[in-house]
Design a protein around this motif. Structure first.
Motif, PDB file in Angstrom:
ATOM      1  N   UNK A  44       0.829  -1.206   0.000  1.00 45.84           N
ATOM      2  CA  UNK A  44       0.000   0.000   0.000  1.00 45.84           C
ATOM      3  C   UNK A  44       0.865   1.258   0.000  1.00 45.84           C
ATOM      4  N   UNK A  45       1.909   1.275   0.796  1.00 46.00           N
ATOM      5  CA  UNK A  45       2.799   2.439   0.886  1.00 46.00           C
ATOM      6  C   UNK A  45       3.665   2.609  -0.353  1.00 46.00           C
ATOM      7  N   UNK A  46       3.866   1.524  -1.085  1.00 46.01           N
ATOM      8  CA  UNK A  46       4.738   1.540  -2.266  1.00 46.01           C
ATOM      9  C   UNK A  46       3.919   1.315  -3.519  1.00 46.01           C
ATOM     10  N   UNK A  47       2.818   2.016  -3.644  1.00 36.29           N
ATOM     11  CA  UNK A  47       1.899   1.810  -4.762  1.00 36.29           C
ATOM     12  C   UNK A  47       2.650   1.713  -6.080  1.00 36.29           C
ATOM     13  N   UNK A  48       2.340   0.693  -6.822  1.00 33.09           N
ATOM     14  CA  UNK A  48       2.958   0.512  -8.127  1.00 33.09           C
ATOM     15  C   UNK A  48       4.344  -0.104  -8.079  1.00 33.09           C
ATOM     16  N   UNK A  49       4.670  -0.813  -6.988  1.00 33.03           N
ATOM     17  CA  UNK A  49       6.000  -1.420  -6.902  1.00 33.03           C
ATOM     18  C   UNK A  49       5.973  -2.829  -7.499  1.00 33.03           C
ATOM     19  N   UNK A  50       7.153  -3.310  -7.826  1.00 39.48           N
ATOM     20  CA  UNK A  50       7.328  -4.679  -8.308  1.00 39.48           C
ATOM     21  C   UNK A  50       7.641  -5.573  -7.107  1.00 39.48           C
ATOM     22  N   UNK A  51       7.384  -6.852  -7.242  1.00 42.09           N
ATOM     23  CA  UNK A  51       7.681  -7.798  -6.168  1.00 42.09           C
ATOM     24  C   UNK A  51       9.172  -7.774  -5.832  1.00 42.09           C
ATOM     25  N   UNK A  52      10.009  -7.592  -6.827  1.00 41.19           N
ATOM     26  CA  UNK A  52      11.460  -7.556  -6.595  1.00 41.19           C
ATOM     27  C   UNK A  52      11.829  -6.375  -5.697  1.00 41.19           C
ATOM     28  N   UNK A  53      11.216  -5.210  -5.936  1.00 38.81           N
ATOM     29  CA  UNK A  53      11.444  -4.037  -5.092  1.00 38.81           C
ATOM     30  C   UNK A  53      10.974  -4.315  -3.665  1.00 38.81           C
ATOM     31  N   UNK A  78      -4.726  -8.037  -3.015  1.00 40.32           N
ATOM     32  CA  UNK A  78      -3.743  -7.391  -3.897  1.00 40.32           C
ATOM     33  C   UNK A  78      -4.006  -7.873  -5.303  1.00 40.32           C
ATOM     34  N   UNK A  79      -3.720  -7.007  -6.269  1.00 44.46           N
ATOM     35  CA  UNK A  79      -3.805  -7.433  -7.673  1.00 44.46           C
ATOM     36  C   UNK A  79      -2.534  -7.040  -8.388  1.00 44.46           C
ATOM     37  N   UNK A  80      -2.251  -7.819  -9.416  1.00 45.51           N
ATOM     38  CA  UNK A  80      -1.119  -7.497 -10.282  1.00 45.51           C
ATOM     39  C   UNK A  80      -1.663  -6.738 -11.486  1.00 45.51           C
ATOM     40  N   UNK A  81      -1.018  -5.594 -11.782  1.00 39.42           N
ATOM     41  CA  UNK A  81      -1.421  -4.782 -12.932  1.00 39.42           C
ATOM     42  C   UNK A  81      -0.241  -4.651 -13.878  1.00 39.42           C
ATOM     43  N   UNK A  82      -0.548  -4.500 -15.160  1.00 38.09           N
ATOM     44  CA  UNK A  82       0.527  -4.322 -16.133  1.00 38.09           C
ATOM     45  C   UNK A  82       1.307  -3.052 -15.805  1.00 38.09           C
ATOM     46  N   UNK A  83       2.608  -3.164 -15.841  1.00 43.19           N
ATOM     47  CA  UNK A  83       3.481  -2.006 -15.590  1.00 43.19           C
ATOM     48  C   UNK A  83       3.379  -1.075 -16.790  1.00 43.19           C
ATOM     49  N   UNK A  89       6.087  -6.681 -17.448  1.00 43.59           N
ATOM     50  CA  UNK A  89       6.195  -6.775 -15.991  1.00 43.59           C
ATOM     51  C   UNK A  89       4.868  -6.367 -15.349  1.00 43.59           C
ATOM     52  N   UNK A  90       4.719  -6.715 -14.079  1.00 40.77           N
ATOM     53  CA  UNK A  90       3.508  -6.304 -13.371  1.00 40.77           C
ATOM     54  C   UNK A  90       3.880  -5.551 -12.102  1.00 40.77           C
ATOM     55  N   UNK A  91       3.001  -4.643 -11.733  1.00 40.40           N
ATOM     56  CA  UNK A  91       3.161  -3.911 -10.485  1.00 40.40           C
ATOM     57  C   UNK A  91       2.053  -4.352  -9.541  1.00 40.40           C
ATOM     58  N   UNK A  92       2.279  -4.162  -8.258  1.00 40.38           N
ATOM     59  CA  UNK A  92       1.331  -4.609  -7.254  1.00 40.38           C
ATOM     60  C   UNK A  92       0.468  -3.451  -6.785  1.00 40.38           C
ATOM     61  N   UNK A  93      -0.809  -3.723  -6.572  1.00 39.18           N
ATOM     62  CA  UNK A  93      -1.737  -2.706  -6.090  1.00 39.18           C
ATOM     63  C   UNK A  93      -2.693  -3.344  -5.099  1.00 39.18           C
TER      64      UNK A  93
END
Length: 147
Positions: A44-53, A78-83, A89-93
């Protein structure tokens, strides 16, 4: 007693309380698997982050973070969205359901800490916040320097 030895004992006590908090909190919001509120909060605090981050920020192995994220996705939190920068890649939201769980968790923690610290002076809480922040930063820096 050696001050460092006493600090190690206090930190061990604190970690025991944190483990108990995780167990107790799960009873209050069963839609979150044990121990995953912290991961949900970081996402939540890192909106749009990758799992690696996320793995780098938590200091956890990428496979551990991947399993945690998979569990949160499976629970609809949580959902994965297209970066937008890289469609492969996907980002987490955090989903609406995830935000509801976070609101509930924050309320539970806020209430618990308010009751636990009711007899503390605001300056004592400020001093604890500053000391814990400094301790965390110094231990992390020392670990990094040891690599």
């Amino acid at each position: 007693m050696d001050p460092n030895g006493e600090l190690v004992d206090r930190l061990r006590d604190l970690m025991k309380v944190v483990r108990r908090l995780k167990q107790e909190s799960t009873a209050h919001y069963l839609s979150v698997p044990t121990g995953l509120v912290a991961t949900l909060t970081l996402i939540d605090r890192s909106a749009g982050c990758h799992a690696k981050e996320l793995a780098l920020r938590t200091g956890l192995d990428q496979s551990t973070v991947s399993r945690a994220v998979g569990t949160l996705v499976a629970h609809g939190l949580v959902e994965r969205r297209a970066d937008p920068a890289d469609g492969r890649a996907s980002v987490l939201a955090v989903t609406d359901a995830g935000h509801a769980v976070l609101d509930q968790a924050r309320g539970w923690y806020d209430d618990l800490l308010s009751r636990a610290l009711a007899h503390w002076e605001p300056t004592e809480v400020d001093a604890l916040n500053a000391a814990l922040g400094r301790l965390t930063a110094d231990v992390e820096a020392t670990l990094e320097a040891s690599r």
